[in-house]
Design a protein around this motif. Structure first.
Motif, PDB file in Angstrom:
ATOM      1  N   GLY A 102       0.245  67.246  74.544  1.00 29.47           N
ATOM      2  CA  GLY A 102       0.293  65.966  73.658  1.00 29.47           C
ATOM      3  C   GLY A 102      -0.190  66.176  72.319  1.00 29.47           C
ATOM      4  N   GLY A 103      -1.224  66.427  72.080  1.00 32.00           N
ATOM      5  CA  GLY A 103      -1.923  66.128  70.793  1.00 32.00           C
ATOM      6  C   GLY A 103      -1.080  66.967  69.717  1.00 32.00           C
ATOM      7  N   LEU A 104      -1.530  66.418  68.473  1.00 31.64           N
ATOM      8  CA  LEU A 104      -1.337  67.141  67.255  1.00 31.64           C
ATOM      9  C   LEU A 104      -2.234  68.189  66.580  1.00 31.64           C
ATOM     10  N   ILE A 105      -1.797  69.448  66.024  1.00 31.48           N
ATOM     11  CA  ILE A 105      -2.623  70.115  65.298  1.00 31.48           C
ATOM     12  C   ILE A 105      -2.856  69.821  63.888  1.00 31.48           C
ATOM     13  N   VAL A 106      -4.222  69.574  63.420  1.00 32.57           N
ATOM     14  CA  VAL A 106      -4.582  69.178  62.161  1.00 32.57           C
ATOM     15  C   VAL A 106      -5.521  70.310  61.635  1.00 32.57           C
ATOM     16  N   VAL A 214      -5.643  66.214  67.398  1.00 33.56           N
ATOM     17  CA  VAL A 214      -5.808  64.784  67.445  1.00 33.56           C
ATOM     18  C   VAL A 214      -4.781  64.245  68.177  1.00 33.56           C
ATOM     19  N   ARG A 215      -5.149  63.090  69.011  1.00 31.96           N
ATOM     20  CA  ARG A 215      -4.141  62.058  69.763  1.00 31.96           C
ATOM     21  C   ARG A 215      -4.062  60.824  69.400  1.00 31.96           C
ATOM     22  N   SER A 216      -4.908  60.306  68.448  1.00 28.13           N
ATOM     23  CA  SER A 216      -5.039  58.989  68.513  1.00 28.13           C
ATOM     24  C   SER A 216      -5.558  58.573  66.721  1.00 28.13           C
ATOM     25  N   VAL A 233       0.978  58.540  60.816  1.00 24.28           N
ATOM     26  CA  VAL A 233       1.597  59.753  61.552  1.00 24.28           C
ATOM     27  C   VAL A 233       1.399  59.930  62.998  1.00 24.28           C
ATOM     28  N   VAL A 234       0.124  60.229  63.165  1.00 19.45           N
ATOM     29  CA  VAL A 234      -0.415  60.421  64.304  1.00 19.45           C
ATOM     30  C   VAL A 234      -0.266  59.259  65.186  1.00 19.45           C
ATOM     31  N   THR A 235      -0.473  57.998  64.989  1.00 21.00           N
ATOM     32  CA  THR A 235      -0.467  56.806  65.656  1.00 21.00           C
ATOM     33  C   THR A 235       1.266  56.716  66.023  1.00 21.00           C
ATOM     34  N   ARG A 236       1.977  56.860  65.255  1.00 17.95           N
ATOM     35  CA  ARG A 236       3.566  56.776  65.276  1.00 17.95           C
ATOM     36  C   ARG A 236       3.981  57.920  66.318  1.00 17.95           C
ATOM     37  N   SER A 238       1.931  59.532  68.767  1.00 18.25           N
ATOM     38  CA  SER A 238       1.478  59.284  70.081  1.00 18.25           C
ATOM     39  C   SER A 238       2.190  57.992  70.643  1.00 18.25           C
ATOM     40  N   ALA A 239       2.771  57.194  70.028  1.00 22.74           N
ATOM     41  CA  ALA A 239       3.405  56.131  70.772  1.00 22.74           C
ATOM     42  C   ALA A 239       4.708  56.529  70.972  1.00 22.74           C
TER      43      ALA A 239
END
Length: 246
Positions: A102-106, A214-216, A233-236, A238-239
């Motif tokens: 569920g996380g995103l790569i940065v 990152v997840r939050s 972007v990460v907040t949206r 993840s939501a």
């Protein structure tokens, strides 16, 4: 710039229209050239390559019309002028590369880039097509996939990437954000390590010297220096994922 200053467009469609470059006065052009030469003297790796400038963006109920012009990187020096008839806004693409948990790569920009130490999604400035060519969503999608390959070493089919959102941030810069299918985090790091090693073998430095998941928003702010759009972007994302998996 803080996240609160970033505008988010929930774009259902994006249309791009090429327009002429706004005219500069002789004084503005001379100042632009002088600032660019000073920048190159400080950072010789800078290249005055072709770029896309956003002239205007209009939102008609989720249908976005982006008017753009062909410029080069030196036009960004206009932002350093106290007064200017036109402030060039950049157009860039990013890839939201999810991992399977569920996380995103940065990635963190290396010292060879224009923004060393800054964390962001894989991506880069949009490039104009050859004269007579068309800049459209398909071209931006292909460019985003190419950036993912060059910065992370990960291959993605552009057809599998979808537009996730559009942001407007510092200097009016427009970000077109694509989301790719999830992959294992270990696979991403393996490909990036191979890319870093290959670049080092030829005496070069990879554009991203470090990756993270990152997840939050807290994960993002904990990184230190980051792109203005990244927390939002990460907040949206993840939501949205939480709603899909609830």
């Amino acid at each position: 710039m803080t996240d609160s200053a970033v505008e988010f467009f929930d774009a259902r469609a994006l249309h791009l229209l090429e327009v002429p470059v706004p005219q500069l006065s002789s004084e503005e052009r001379a100042a632009m050239d002088r600032f660019w030469e000073e920048s190159v003297a400080r950072q010789p790796a800078l290249f005055d390559g072709p770029a896309v400038a956003c002239i205007a963006i209009e939102d008609a109920g989720g249908e976005l019309l982006l008017s753009w012009a062909r410029v080069t990187y030196r036009y960004r020096a206009l932002r350093r002028l106290d007064t200017c008839s036109w402030l060039p806004a950049s157009v860039f693409v990013t890839v939201l590369q999810p991992v399977e948990d569920g996380g995103l790569i940065v990635g963190r920009n290396s010292g060879s880039t224009a923004s060393p130490g800054r964390w962001a999604l894989p991506g880069g400035s949009a490039e104009p097509p050859a004269e007579g060519g068309t800049l459209d969503l398909a071209a931006l999608r292909r460019h985003a996939a190419q950036e993912l390959l060059e910065e992370v070493g990960l291959t993605a089919d552009p057809e599998d990437m979808t537009v996730w959102g559009v942001t407007r941030g510092e200097f009016g810069n427009i970000g077109v954000h694509f989301v790719a299918p999830p992959v294992p985090a270990g696979l991403v790091h393996k490909h990036h390590e191979g890319l870093v090693e290959a670049e080092a073998a030829r005496g070069a430095t990879a554009e991203l010297d470090q990756l993270a998941v990152v997840r939050s928003e807290a994960d993002v702010t904990g990184l230190g220096h980051y792109a203005d759009f990244l927390p939002q972007v990460v907040t949206r994302y993840s939501a949205e994922r939480a709603l899909r998996t609830a």
